[in-house]
Design an enzyme around this catalytic site. Structure first.
Site, mmCIF file in Angstrom:
data_model
loop_
_atom_site.group_PDB
_atom_site.id
_atom_site.type_symbol
_atom_site.label_atom_id
_atom_site.label_comp_id
_atom_site.label_asym_id
_atom_site.label_seq_id
_atom_site.Cartn_x
_atom_site.Cartn_y
_atom_site.Cartn_z
ATOM 1 N N SER A 114 0.848 -1.214 0.060
ATOM 2 C CA SER A 114 -0.105 -0.004 -0.018
ATOM 3 C C SER A 114 0.703 1.295 0.046
ATOM 4 O O SER A 114 0.366 2.300 -0.194
ATOM 5 C CB SER A 114 -1.141 0.215 1.373
ATOM 6 O OG SER A 114 -1.824 -0.878 1.020
ATOM 7 N N LYS A 119 0.797 3.350 -2.997
ATOM 8 C CA LYS A 119 -0.476 4.201 -3.295
ATOM 9 C C LYS A 119 -0.399 5.549 -3.379
ATOM 10 O O LYS A 119 -1.015 6.454 -3.919
ATOM 11 C CB LYS A 119 -1.656 3.816 -2.225
ATOM 12 C CG LYS A 119 -2.182 2.224 -2.759
ATOM 13 C CD LYS A 119 -3.173 1.728 -1.553
ATOM 14 C CE LYS A 119 -3.541 0.293 -1.684
ATOM 15 N NZ LYS A 119 -4.407 -0.039 -0.378
ATOM 16 N N TYR A 129 -2.234 -2.362 -10.876
ATOM 17 C CA TYR A 129 -2.425 -2.350 -9.430
ATOM 18 C C TYR A 129 -1.540 -3.407 -8.523
ATOM 19 O O TYR A 129 -0.630 -3.130 -7.811
ATOM 20 C CB TYR A 129 -3.746 -2.358 -9.035
ATOM 21 C CG TYR A 129 -3.896 -2.241 -7.308
ATOM 22 C CD1 TYR A 129 -3.896 -1.322 -6.697
ATOM 23 C CD2 TYR A 129 -4.135 -3.729 -6.618
ATOM 24 C CE1 TYR A 129 -4.093 -1.286 -5.179
ATOM 25 C CE2 TYR A 129 -4.382 -3.827 -5.378
ATOM 26 C CZ TYR A 129 -4.143 -2.731 -4.501
ATOM 27 O OH TYR A 129 -4.437 -2.592 -3.466
ATOM 28 N N TYR A 167 -4.227 3.376 7.406
ATOM 29 C CA TYR A 167 -5.566 2.746 7.550
ATOM 30 C C TYR A 167 -6.449 3.161 8.491
ATOM 31 O O TYR A 167 -6.391 4.335 8.827
ATOM 32 C CB TYR A 167 -5.615 1.209 7.657
ATOM 33 C CG TYR A 167 -4.535 0.578 6.967
ATOM 34 C CD1 TYR A 167 -4.320 0.607 5.554
ATOM 35 C CD2 TYR A 167 -3.311 -0.134 7.262
ATOM 36 C CE1 TYR A 167 -3.532 0.060 4.542
ATOM 37 C CE2 TYR A 167 -2.432 -0.784 6.442
ATOM 38 C CZ TYR A 167 -2.342 -0.399 5.211
ATOM 39 O OH TYR A 167 -1.388 -1.368 4.363
ATOM 40 N N VAL A 190 1.194 -3.802 3.834
ATOM 41 C CA VAL A 190 0.923 -5.226 4.415
ATOM 42 C C VAL A 190 2.412 -6.126 4.284
ATOM 43 O O VAL A 190 2.457 -7.144 4.787
ATOM 44 C CB VAL A 190 -0.215 -6.256 3.896
ATOM 45 C CG1 VAL A 190 -1.481 -5.480 4.301
ATOM 46 C CG2 VAL A 190 -0.077 -6.231 2.440
HETATM 47 N N1 LIG Z 1 -2.751 -2.522 2.778
HETATM 48 C C1 LIG Z 1 -2.073 -3.057 1.645
HETATM 49 O O1 LIG Z 1 -0.603 -3.246 1.740
HETATM 50 C C2 LIG Z 1 -2.661 -3.603 0.481
HETATM 51 C C3 LIG Z 1 -2.121 -4.250 -0.527
HETATM 52 C C4 LIG Z 1 -2.359 -5.395 -1.091
HETATM 53 N N2 LIG Z 1 -1.512 -5.554 -2.579
HETATM 54 C C5 LIG Z 1 -3.741 -5.465 -1.466
HETATM 55 O O2 LIG Z 1 -4.442 -4.993 -2.377
HETATM 56 O O3 LIG Z 1 -4.188 -6.193 -0.671
#
Ligand SMILES: NC(=O)CC[C@H](N)C(=O)O
Length: 314
Positions: A68, A71, A198, A250, A268
């Site tokens: 994430s 992003k 993505y 988050y 994550v």
């Molecule tokens: N929170 C994350 O890092 C989520 C990214 C992970 N690639 C997902 O789409 O679930």
């Protein structure tokens, strides 16, 4: 400030070892099978200042995927490609209070656009906004941008992690098809192609030094601290930093803002990118996560550092 740097250099290893104990309270992510191989008790950190000085401690050499954290930077590229109006016609600016992969509010709240660009639904929409003739060109443009920010021309995505997520991303797939049904993803958009972009940007492999350097560019308002080149317009950096405060950790972003008070984004795989505005770029890795998906030991270390050195912006 110089004396702070010297203190940091001296105190960081012991602080890190103290925070490492928190790793035992977390678990490595397993829903992307390839991530389950990460060492659960690892903890590493790299801090870089605007003069290019660097302090490292712990397992800072570990390679991991951005997940994430990417992003934040795809949002920046989408803003550079489409402008504010173009981007915010498709994603909102508010935290959700829900898990990062939740579908709940997409159906609950009109007009069905994702609440913000840092939840999965929002980031999938952002992937669709990156310019490029086809998915390969989009990924190449993302990689070229990230390579400049990280100051490493060899940056690439990890194929095993990419394929592992692609195979198991039932939830992200359902989010994306839901967005297509809501016409947030336009009719002519191929959902699988958007997802591919993505998954690939989530799988970009980095270490703490890359994260610290990418954070440093935001610390410096979008200007490369070494070459003086503007890599991102200041206004967009301001937007990204605001999202990092309100949504970067988050649905634990409020708690982190109170405890640490610095812009940060977690992933994550256990990475956290953080910055002390005007001063430092920071990269942290600690693969064991808490229930909200943030590194247990990484969060603990950043909170302790911020409190010890009075880094909170508030
Ligand atoms: N929170 C994350 O890092 C989520 C990214 C992970 N690639 C997902 O789409 O679930």
């Amino acid at each position: 400030m110089n004396s702070e740097w010297a203190k940091l250099e001296q105190q960081l290893p012991a602080m890190l070892e103290e925070s490492r104990k928190q790793a035992a309270k977390g678990n490595v992510a397993e829903y992307i099978p390839e991530l389950a191989f990460a060492p659960a008790d690892a903890l590493g950190i790299t801090v870089i200042d605007l003069q290019g000085r660097m302090i490292t401690a712990g397992d800072c050499r570990l390679s991991f995927t951005m997940q994430s954290i990417s992003k934040v930077y795809t949002l920046l590229l989408a803003l550079m490609d489409n402008g504010e109006e173009g981007v915010f016609a498709k994603v909102g600016k508010e935290p959700t209070g829900d898990d990062f992969n939740s579908m709940l509010k997409l159906e609950l709240v009109e007009p069905g656009i994702p609440f913000n660009p840092l939840i999965n639904a929002g980031a999938i929409v952002i992937s669709s906004l990156i310019h490029g003739a086809d998915p390969d060109e989009k990924v190449e443009r993302i990689l070229a941008f990230f390579r400049k920010l990280a100051d490493d021309p060899s940056l690439s995505y990890n194929k095993d992690v990419y394929l592992s997520e692609k195979r198991t991303a039932h939830r992200n797939r359902s989010l994306a098809y839901f967005l297509k049904d809501n016409e947030v993803l336009d009719e002519d958009i191929d959902v699988e192609e958007v997802l591919d972009v993505y998954f690939k940007h989530c799988s970009i492999e980095i270490n703490c030094r890359h994260l610290a350097r990418m954070a440093l560019v935001l610390t410096n308002d979008g200007v490369d601290p070494h070459t003086g080149e503007e890599l991102i317009p200041r206004r967009y950096v301001q937007i990204a930093k605001t999202f990092m405060i309100s949504c970067g950790m988050y649905n634990a972003s409020g708690e982190f803002a109170i405890q640490a008070g610095i812009p940060a984004k977690s992933g994550v795989a256990g990475g956290i990118l953080a910055l002390v505005p005007g001063r430092y770029g920071i990269g942290v890795i600690g693969p064991a996560l808490n229930k909200k998906g943030n590194s247990t030991a990484g969060v603990d270390l950043l909170e302790k550092l911020s409190q010890a050195y009075d880094w909170s912006m508030f």
